[in-house]
Scaffold this motif. Structure first.
Motif, PDB file in Angstrom:
ATOM      1  N   ALA A 153      10.911   4.327   1.155  1.00 51.16           N
ATOM      2  CA  ALA A 153      10.734   5.540   1.599  1.00 51.16           C
ATOM      3  C   ALA A 153       9.653   5.633   2.641  1.00 51.16           C
ATOM      4  N   HIS A 154       8.455   5.100   2.056  1.00 52.89           N
ATOM      5  CA  HIS A 154       7.392   5.133   2.969  1.00 52.89           C
ATOM      6  C   HIS A 154       6.384   4.003   2.201  1.00 52.89           C
ATOM      7  N   GLY A 155       5.228   3.775   2.943  1.00 57.01           N
ATOM      8  CA  GLY A 155       4.230   2.740   2.567  1.00 57.01           C
ATOM      9  C   GLY A 155       4.290   1.430   3.521  1.00 57.01           C
ATOM     10  N   GLU A 156       3.477   0.559   3.199  1.00 58.67           N
ATOM     11  CA  GLU A 156       3.451  -0.565   3.946  1.00 58.67           C
ATOM     12  C   GLU A 156       3.307  -1.811   3.025  1.00 58.67           C
ATOM     13  N   ILE A 157       4.193  -2.866   3.582  1.00 59.10           N
ATOM     14  CA  ILE A 157       4.068  -4.283   2.404  1.00 59.10           C
ATOM     15  C   ILE A 157       3.761  -5.191   3.673  1.00 59.10           C
ATOM     16  N   ARG A 176       0.955  -1.466   0.150  1.00 60.97           N
ATOM     17  CA  ARG A 176      -0.057  -0.010  -0.018  1.00 60.97           C
ATOM     18  C   ARG A 176       0.955   1.127  -0.111  1.00 60.97           C
ATOM     19  N   ALA A 177       0.720   1.904  -0.920  1.00 59.94           N
ATOM     20  CA  ALA A 177       1.413   3.337  -1.131  1.00 59.94           C
ATOM     21  C   ALA A 177       2.857   3.307  -0.970  1.00 59.94           C
ATOM     22  N   VAL A 178       3.509   2.116  -1.740  1.00 52.06           N
ATOM     23  CA  VAL A 178       4.970   1.716  -1.393  1.00 52.06           C
ATOM     24  C   VAL A 178       5.593   2.734  -2.425  1.00 52.06           C
ATOM     25  N   THR A 179       6.547   3.435  -1.806  1.00 50.20           N
ATOM     26  CA  THR A 179       7.448   4.408  -2.655  1.00 50.20           C
ATOM     27  C   THR A 179       8.829   4.041  -2.202  1.00 50.20           C
ATOM     28  N   VAL A 180       9.622   3.903  -3.411  1.00 47.58           N
ATOM     29  CA  VAL A 180      11.059   3.605  -3.195  1.00 47.58           C
ATOM     30  C   VAL A 180      12.025   4.936  -3.877  1.00 47.58           C
ATOM     31  N   ASP A 181      12.945   5.411  -3.284  1.00 47.95           N
ATOM     32  CA  ASP A 181      13.720   6.494  -3.755  1.00 47.95           C
ATOM     33  C   ASP A 181      15.214   6.160  -3.828  1.00 47.95           C
ATOM     34  N   PHE A 182      16.121   6.364  -4.483  1.00 47.66           N
ATOM     35  CA  PHE A 182      17.330   6.217  -4.522  1.00 47.66           C
ATOM     36  C   PHE A 182      18.259   7.610  -4.707  1.00 47.66           C
ATOM     37  N   ARG A 191      12.977   9.022  -7.874  1.00 50.31           N
ATOM     38  CA  ARG A 191      12.000   8.310  -7.252  1.00 50.31           C
ATOM     39  C   ARG A 191      11.510   7.143  -8.301  1.00 50.31           C
ATOM     40  N   ALA A 192      12.071   6.081  -7.825  1.00 50.14           N
ATOM     41  CA  ALA A 192      11.891   4.813  -8.735  1.00 50.14           C
ATOM     42  C   ALA A 192      10.726   4.201  -8.759  1.00 50.14           C
ATOM     43  N   VAL A 193       9.848   4.256  -7.550  1.00 45.69           N
ATOM     44  CA  VAL A 193       8.271   3.593  -7.563  1.00 45.69           C
ATOM     45  C   VAL A 193       7.785   4.585  -6.604  1.00 45.69           C
ATOM     46  N   ALA A 194       6.781   4.808  -7.065  1.00 41.85           N
ATOM     47  CA  ALA A 194       5.757   6.085  -6.499  1.00 41.85           C
ATOM     48  C   ALA A 194       4.455   5.572  -5.979  1.00 41.85           C
ATOM     49  N   ASP A 195       4.136   5.385  -4.664  1.00 38.54           N
ATOM     50  CA  ASP A 195       2.889   5.154  -4.169  1.00 38.54           C
ATOM     51  C   ASP A 195       2.173   4.025  -4.944  1.00 38.54           C
ATOM     52  N   ALA A 196       2.760   2.918  -4.971  1.00 42.78           N
ATOM     53  CA  ALA A 196       2.506   1.481  -5.852  1.00 42.78           C
ATOM     54  C   ALA A 196       1.383   0.737  -4.697  1.00 42.78           C
ATOM     55  N   ASN A 197       0.417   0.419  -5.067  1.00 41.47           N
ATOM     56  CA  ASN A 197      -0.614  -0.454  -4.380  1.00 41.47           C
ATOM     57  C   ASN A 197      -0.878  -1.822  -5.416  1.00 41.47           C
ATOM     58  N   VAL A 198      -0.426  -2.761  -4.814  1.00 47.32           N
ATOM     59  CA  VAL A 198      -0.807  -4.031  -5.506  1.00 47.32           C
ATOM     60  C   VAL A 198      -1.018  -5.130  -4.353  1.00 47.32           C
ATOM     61  N   SER A 199      -1.574  -6.246  -4.800  1.00 44.15           N
ATOM     62  CA  SER A 199      -2.076  -7.361  -3.837  1.00 44.15           C
ATOM     63  C   SER A 199      -1.898  -9.000  -4.679  1.00 44.15           C
ATOM     64  N   ALA A 239       9.476  -5.293  -7.198  1.00 47.06           N
ATOM     65  CA  ALA A 239       9.590  -6.585  -6.820  1.00 47.06           C
ATOM     66  C   ALA A 239      10.562  -6.700  -5.741  1.00 47.06           C
ATOM     67  N   MET A 240      11.719  -6.043  -5.767  1.00 46.97           N
ATOM     68  CA  MET A 240      12.871  -6.113  -4.730  1.00 46.97           C
ATOM     69  C   MET A 240      12.240  -5.661  -3.345  1.00 46.97           C
ATOM     70  N   ALA A 241      11.158  -4.733  -3.124  1.00 46.38           N
ATOM     71  CA  ALA A 241      10.660  -4.219  -2.239  1.00 46.38           C
ATOM     72  C   ALA A 241       9.696  -5.170  -1.583  1.00 46.38           C
ATOM     73  N   LEU A 242       8.912  -5.717  -2.585  1.00 42.28           N
ATOM     74  CA  LEU A 242       8.016  -6.856  -2.240  1.00 42.28           C
ATOM     75  C   LEU A 242       8.520  -7.724  -1.299  1.00 42.28           C
ATOM     76  N   LEU A 243       9.758  -8.190  -1.825  1.00 38.78           N
ATOM     77  CA  LEU A 243      10.613  -9.210  -1.098  1.00 38.78           C
ATOM     78  C   LEU A 243      11.296  -8.807   0.167  1.00 38.78           C
ATOM     79  N   GLY A 244      11.270  -7.336   0.462  1.00 38.63           N
ATOM     80  CA  GLY A 244      11.922  -6.914   1.495  1.00 38.63           C
ATOM     81  C   GLY A 244      13.485  -6.769   1.397  1.00 38.63           C
ATOM     82  N   LEU A 245      13.736  -6.716   0.137  1.00 42.23           N
ATOM     83  CA  LEU A 245      15.248  -6.638  -0.146  1.00 42.23           C
ATOM     84  C   LEU A 245      15.499  -5.471  -0.663  1.00 42.23           C
ATOM     85  N   GLN A 246      14.766  -4.335  -0.672  1.00 43.17           N
ATOM     86  CA  GLN A 246      14.804  -2.915  -1.236  1.00 43.17           C
ATOM     87  C   GLN A 246      14.265  -2.169   0.083  1.00 43.17           C
TER      88      GLN A 246
END
Length: 544
Positions: A350-354, A288-294, A311-319, A340-347
């Motif tokens: 910045a904010h959001g919840e998995i 929910r609202a996953v954001t990844v910054d480099f 900003r590589a990923v902005a406010d992504a919502n998937v299930s 995908a790396m964020a979903l695995l917990g390997l990245q």
């Protein structure tokens, strides 16, 4: 009285530009190309197709005499001249000027120590004898002609500073620098996004038409991409295990293939094998609202650099639910793999919840976190680089068991490895072999076995079939669909191949510049896309 002479002689057809006559190429006792006879006319576009190991690239490299330690017999005639009788010095004079080649992977074909402009200009200087400044001007013009934006700036870029599509365009510019009469294009679009692929195909057609009017430039396209063949080539030649098994006009071969191998190739398009997900199926993975910054460096005053943010990923919502496949599509750089790396917990995010099974990833600690790793596994795009070359298949597949199931005896671990290898279509004879001893499709099966051995709940598949031949791709997709149904797995399937997503996914998320611009049921979105970018992707796939 003089006799009237009537000349009824038919015009003599022009000789082919390229003639391969009973060509045979061997490496020791291995025959790679066996008795191939093929002719290409001036201005003609011919596709040479077949799976990996069929002899396509070896045939092309033999034309340029670039094969070392090979025994070549038969004849290769270019414009009536026997190339096998040429000295190496004479061949160097022909390479680039008369016959040029676009290689499959530009990152390995381009020299990383020189700018693309220098590499294009060098070709022009060597073959045309012009000044360095004139060669540079022509290099800029060539880059612009191939569609690279701001060619005056890009001419100073090193290969690693360009995207995949830009590197391929630079390779095309280099190949066309001296206006060759024959262009050999070896898988020129394999690793490219569908939109870039369509652009490259259109570019090659345009350039070939322009050059054909001037010098009769012919193109030999080497590929396993049948869609590309249908849209680009005039004639097709099909190779299987070094043998030319069928050839003819493209439409004729596509509509009525005669050889069983050609029929198999044409039937190897992805088939939809999706089983509906039950409404009561639980959600396994949710973001929910996953954001990844480099962090990045930006130019500042006085030559200093200041910290910036990309900003590589902005406010992504998937299930992903149990037994469901979520497809993630988009071009290179859209953020698919980062998500995908964020979903695995390997990245780091910045904010959001998995959450996995309703619990935030950050709340898993110690043994629970180890168990979480076992429940979420990944299969990467290139199995050869993700499998250790120094370990046997038994160790590679069993490594996860040794870490996560230390209580298992060596025999129990081996039995489990053999069992999962059997699941992916391999037997116990592979246990003591190494990755380099297998084909690409077999290595991908090994990578899938390594992920499955821990009996995960979620499998993330990052472009798992993009480097595979069409028939092997179909086998791997069928295998994955069967394993999902058998074990009720949740899949996150990342791809830029919309045909694969259409065959495998229940739902799809379309990413552009780090954002999910559209998501929902695959069949609905593919039939009636609402976002312009989705429509662009689908149009490129259909045109291609």
């Amino acid at each position: 009285m003089s006799a009237t002479v009537h000349n009824n002689a038919q015009p003599v057809p022009a000789p082919p530009l390229l003639e391969l006559d009973h060509l045979q190429v061997s490496f020791g006792d291995t025959v790679a190309v066996n008795d191939v006879t093929l002719a290409i006319q001036r201005g003609e576009r011919v596709a040479l197709v077949g799976e990996s190991g069929s002899g396509k690239s070896v045939t092309a490299l033999s034309i340029l005499r670039l094969l070392s330690d090979a025994q070549v017999s038969g004849s290769i005639r270019f414009d009536g001249i026997d190339l096998l009788g040429k000295s190496e010095r004479e061949m160097r004079g022909m390479r680039g000027s008369d016959i040029a080649m676009i290689f499959q992977e530009p990152m390995t074909a381009l020299n990383p120590l020189y700018t693309v402009g220098d590499q294009i200009a060098e070709t022009i200087v060597v073959h045309d004898g012009v000044t360095a400044s004139e060669a540079r001007k022509r290099a800029v013009a060539l880059l612009g002609r191939t569609g690279i934006a701001e060619p005056g700036k890009r001419v100073n870029s090193y290969p690693h500073q360009l995207s995949g599509g830009q590197r391929q365009r630079a390779m095309i510019a280099m190949a066309l620098a001296c206006r060759p009469r024959l262009l050999l294009a070896d898988e020129p679009t394999t690793a490219l996004d569908v939109t870039i692929r369509a652009q490259i195909v259109e570019l090659l057609l345009e350039l070939q038409r322009d050059e054909a009017e001037k010098r009769g430039m012919a193109v030999l396209l080497i590929t396993h991409d049948l869609n590309l063949v249908r849209h680009f080539a005039q004639r097709i030649a099909v190779m299987e295990r070094g043998v030319l098994v069928e050839s003819g006009p493209v439409e004729q071969v596509f509509e009525a293939p005669q050889h069983p191998y050609t029929q198999r190739l044409l039937a190897s398009r992805p088939q939809r094998t999706v089983v509906p997900v039950l409404p009561i199926s639980p959600v396994l993975l949710e973001a929910r609202a996953v954001t990844v910054d480099f962090k990045t460096k930006l130019p500042g005053l006085g030559g200093w650099f200041r910290s910036g943010r990309f900003r590589a990923v902005a406010d992504a919502n998937v299930s992903v639910r149990q037994g469901e496949t979520l497809g993630i599509v988009g071009e290179s750089g859209s953020g698919k793999s980062t998500l995908a790396m964020a979903l695995l917990g390997l990245q780091r995010t910045a904010h959001g919840e998995i959450e996995f099974q309703g619990r935030a990833l950050g709340r898993y600690r110690g043994a629970e976190q180890t168990a979480l790793r076992a429940n979420m596994q990944v299969v990467f795009q290139d199995p050869f680089s993700s499998l250790s070359p120094r370990q046997t298949i038994e160790r590679i597949v069993g490594e996860g068991l040794a870490l996560h199931r230390p209580q298992m005896t060596p025999q129990a671990r081996r039995d489990k490895v053999v069992s999962v290898l059997r699941e992916v279509g391999l037997d116990r004879t592979v246990l003591y072999r190494y990755p380099h001893e297998f084909s690409g499709g077999q290595r991908q099966r090994i990578a899938i076995a390594r992920a499955l051995v821990l009996e995960p709940r979620v499998l993330i598949l990052d472009e798992p079939t993009s480097a595979l031949d069409v028939s092997i791709q179909q086998q791997v997709l069928k295998l994955l669909a069967g394993l999902q149904q058998k074990y009720n797995l949740g899949f996150v399937f990342i791809s830029h191949d919309l045909a694969v997503i259409g065959a495998m996914a229940h739902r799809v998320a379309v990413m552009q510049n780090g954002s999910i611009v559209e998501s929902g049921d695959v069949e609905r979105i593919f039939a009636t896309p609402s976002h312009p970018y989705t429509r662009k992707l689908l149009k490129a796939a259909l045109d291609h």
